[in-house]
Design an enzyme around this catalytic site. Structure first.
Site, PDB file in Angstrom:
ATOM      1  N   LYS A 149      48.656  33.792  42.834  1.00  0.00           N
ATOM      2  CA  LYS A 149      49.585  34.536  43.711  1.00  0.00           C
ATOM      3  C   LYS A 149      48.853  35.696  44.343  1.00  0.00           C
ATOM      4  CE  LYS A 149      49.916  38.452  41.131  1.00  0.00           C
ATOM      5  NZ  LYS A 149      49.338  39.729  41.508  1.00  0.00           N
ATOM      6  N   PRO A 156      39.526  33.368  40.234  1.00  0.00           N
ATOM      7  CA  PRO A 156      38.770  34.499  39.688  1.00  0.00           C
ATOM      8  C   PRO A 156      39.590  35.273  38.639  1.00  0.00           C
ATOM      9  CG  PRO A 156      38.571  34.440  42.077  1.00  0.00           C
ATOM     10  CD  PRO A 156      39.594  33.398  41.702  1.00  0.00           C
ATOM     11  N   VAL A 157      38.896  35.761  37.625  1.00  0.00           N
ATOM     12  CA  VAL A 157      39.559  36.401  36.472  1.00  0.00           C
ATOM     13  C   VAL A 157      39.653  37.922  36.669  1.00  0.00           C
ATOM     14  CG1 VAL A 157      39.397  36.722  33.966  1.00  0.00           C
ATOM     15  CG2 VAL A 157      38.628  34.580  35.007  1.00  0.00           C
ATOM     16  N   ALA A 189      46.785  36.843  39.155  1.00  0.00           N
ATOM     17  CA  ALA A 189      47.646  36.273  38.108  1.00  0.00           C
ATOM     18  C   ALA A 189      47.101  34.976  37.489  1.00  0.00           C
ATOM     19  CB  ALA A 189      49.070  36.048  38.626  1.00  0.00           C
ATOM     20  N   GLY A 203      45.665  34.214  34.531  1.00  0.00           N
ATOM     21  CA  GLY A 203      46.124  33.916  33.173  1.00  0.00           C
ATOM     22  C   GLY A 203      47.617  33.609  33.146  1.00  0.00           C
ATOM     23  N   ASP A 232      53.933  38.778  35.116  1.00  0.00           N
ATOM     24  CA  ASP A 232      53.826  37.878  36.266  1.00  0.00           C
ATOM     25  C   ASP A 232      54.197  36.432  35.929  1.00  0.00           C
ATOM     26  OD1 ASP A 232      52.985  39.901  37.909  1.00  0.00           O
ATOM     27  OD2 ASP A 232      50.852  39.466  37.676  1.00  0.00           O
TER      28      ASP A 232
HETATM   29  P1  ATP Z   1      47.536  39.899  37.104  1.00  0.00           P
HETATM   30  O1  ATP Z   1      47.390  39.672  38.576  1.00  0.00           O
HETATM   31  O2  ATP Z   1      48.688  39.126  36.481  1.00  0.00           O
HETATM   32  O3  ATP Z   1      47.466  41.323  36.686  1.00  0.00           O
HETATM   33  P2  ATP Z   1      44.774  39.236  36.773  1.00  0.00           P
HETATM   34  O4  ATP Z   1      44.507  38.200  37.796  1.00  0.00           O
HETATM   35  O5  ATP Z   1      44.391  40.635  37.169  1.00  0.00           O
HETATM   36  O6  ATP Z   1      46.293  39.181  36.394  1.00  0.00           O
HETATM   37  P3  ATP Z   1      43.786  37.518  34.685  1.00  0.00           P
HETATM   38  O7  ATP Z   1      42.885  36.656  35.489  1.00  0.00           O
HETATM   39  O8  ATP Z   1      45.059  36.940  34.226  1.00  0.00           O
HETATM   40  O9  ATP Z   1      44.056  38.900  35.441  1.00  0.00           O
HETATM   41  O10 ATP Z   1      42.909  38.036  33.455  1.00  0.00           O
HETATM   42  C1  ATP Z   1      43.163  39.221  32.736  1.00  0.00           C
HETATM   43  C2  ATP Z   1      42.598  39.056  31.325  1.00  0.00           C
HETATM   44  O11 ATP Z   1      43.401  38.100  30.612  1.00  0.00           O
HETATM   45  C3  ATP Z   1      41.191  38.480  31.269  1.00  0.00           C
HETATM   46  O12 ATP Z   1      40.232  39.502  31.244  1.00  0.00           O
HETATM   47  C4  ATP Z   1      41.176  37.641  29.994  1.00  0.00           C
HETATM   48  O13 ATP Z   1      40.587  38.347  28.928  1.00  0.00           O
HETATM   49  C5  ATP Z   1      42.642  37.410  29.623  1.00  0.00           C
HETATM   50  N1  ATP Z   1      43.056  35.977  29.646  1.00  0.00           N
HETATM   51  C6  ATP Z   1      43.791  35.357  28.703  1.00  0.00           C
HETATM   52  N2  ATP Z   1      44.060  34.085  29.036  1.00  0.00           N
HETATM   53  C7  ATP Z   1      43.504  33.869  30.240  1.00  0.00           C
HETATM   54  C8  ATP Z   1      43.454  32.743  31.116  1.00  0.00           C
HETATM   55  N3  ATP Z   1      44.041  31.570  30.804  1.00  0.00           N
HETATM   56  N4  ATP Z   1      42.795  32.887  32.279  1.00  0.00           N
HETATM   57  C9  ATP Z   1      42.237  34.079  32.617  1.00  0.00           C
HETATM   58  N5  ATP Z   1      42.224  35.174  31.817  1.00  0.00           N
HETATM   59  C10 ATP Z   1      42.863  35.083  30.645  1.00  0.00           C
END
Ligand code: ATP
Length: 305
Positions: free
Chosen positions: A13, A104-105, A110, A112, A146
């Site tokens: 998202k 990308p993490v 979102a 995870g 989220d």
């Molecule tokens: P949001 O936009 O909901 O704030 P984000 O995109 O900033 O999320 P994520 O990619 O969900 O962040 O990752 C945040 C942290 O969640 C990572 O650093 C990781 O340690 C943890 N995590 C747990 N499960 C997952 C998963 N399935 N994929 C990615 N990260 C995960």
């Protein structure tokens, strides 16, 4: 026919609008956000097994997207979602999850949360649980703010911590160029900085009537007129690379550009996917360490492969 295996797409998202409307006793913030599902996705394969939750995380090499941060144990949100739903439903049996990461993490996309949402939706089908969306969302919000939106998908106004969702009209043919620079943003620090800003110089709240009208109109130009991210007010000064990338995306013909969530991802809006792809290609040459992708807005969340 008995289904034993499902292959699902877990879509990312972006936040077209992200306003913070208050701070709660428990440390969470109340927000008012327009969230949009986009065509960038992880792949989740679910297989019925006699017992337990078993997780395998896979990813391809390439531009650094933070995949080393993804836990492959009980801390993974996909794992936690499976455990939560199977226990809640007192299901007899377990699941093997193969999660192929692509989003990308820690990027504000979102990643995870959408994996967790997809596991909830998939297990609901695989185990014939017949939970309705509301009940899935009640479970999902225990895993992350989220997750309910990721269960619903499409375009939605999210309030509360993200659990109060209202579907919005789906914009027409809008595409997004996504960029995730190699910058680590601490969500906690961003919110702390925002709290300090609230005390000294509170930003004016987003005009939600205007937002509704713009989303209702639905073209890239109208949506651009309402793009707003309160968190960018504090994240951008901390990370000038984000501002630079946003400006470069605008120079590449985007109608508008904004940071997503708490960052550091930045997106630009286009009307034409080929144009967005061409811009992504040019930017990739100049920013080799940044991940770029051009994808459409996306509404086919419930699609099965
Ligand atoms: P949001 O936009 O909901 O704030 P984000 O995109 O900033 O999320 P994520 O990619 O969900 O962040 O990752 C945040 C942290 O969640 C990572 O650093 C990781 O340690 C943890 N995590 C747990 N499960 C997952 C998963 N399935 N994929 C990615 N990260 C995960």
């Amino acid at each position: 026919m008995m289904i034993n295996e499902l292959k699902l797409k877990a879509f990312a998202k972006i936040n077209l609008v992200l306003d913070i409307t208050g701070r709660r006793e428990d440390g969470y913030h109340d927000l008012c956000s327009v969230m949009q599902e986009i065509g960038l996705y992880d792949t989740v394969v679910l297989r019925k097994v006699p017992s337990g939750v078993h997780l395998k995380v896979e990813f391809d090499d390439g531009v650094e997207r933070g995949f080393s941060l993804v836990p492959d144990d009980t801390n993974n949100l996909a794992y936690r979602a499976a455990e939560l739903l199977l226990a809640d439903a007192k299901a007899e049996g377990g699941v093997e999850i193969v999660l192929h990461k692509n989003i990308p993490v820690a990027a504000g996309l979102a990643g995870g949360s959408t994996d967790a949402a997809t596991v909830l939706r998939g297990l609901n089908v695989l185990y014939d649980l017949y939970y309705d969306s509301r009940r899935l969302c009640e479970l999902g919000v225990k895993l992350g703010a989220d997750v309910p939106f990721c269960i619903m998908g499409g375009t939605a106004l999210a309030e509360g911590i993200g659990e109060k969702l209202q579907a919005m009209p789906i914009p027409g043919s809008v595409c997004v160029l996504l960029a995730k620079p190699p910058v680590a943003v601490s969500t906690k620090e961003v919110y702390q900085a925002y709290d300090r800003l609230l005390e000294t110089d509170p930003p004016k709240p987003a005009d939600m009537e205007q937002v509704r009208a713009a989303i209702g109109k639905g073209d890239a130009e109208a949506i651009t007129s309402c793009l707003y991210n309160a968190l960018a007010l504090v994240t951008e000064p901390l990370h000038p690379e984000i501002v630079h990338l946003r400006e470069e995306i605008m120079k590449e013909g985007a109608k508008g550009a904004l940071m997503s969530g708490s960052g550091p991802s930045v997106f630009g809006l286009y009307e034409d996917l080929q144009e967005a792809k061409a811009a992504a290609g040019r930017l990739q040459e100049r920013f080799p360490n940044t991940f770029f992708a051009a994808v459409p807005f996306c509404y086919n969340h419930k699609e099965l492969d």
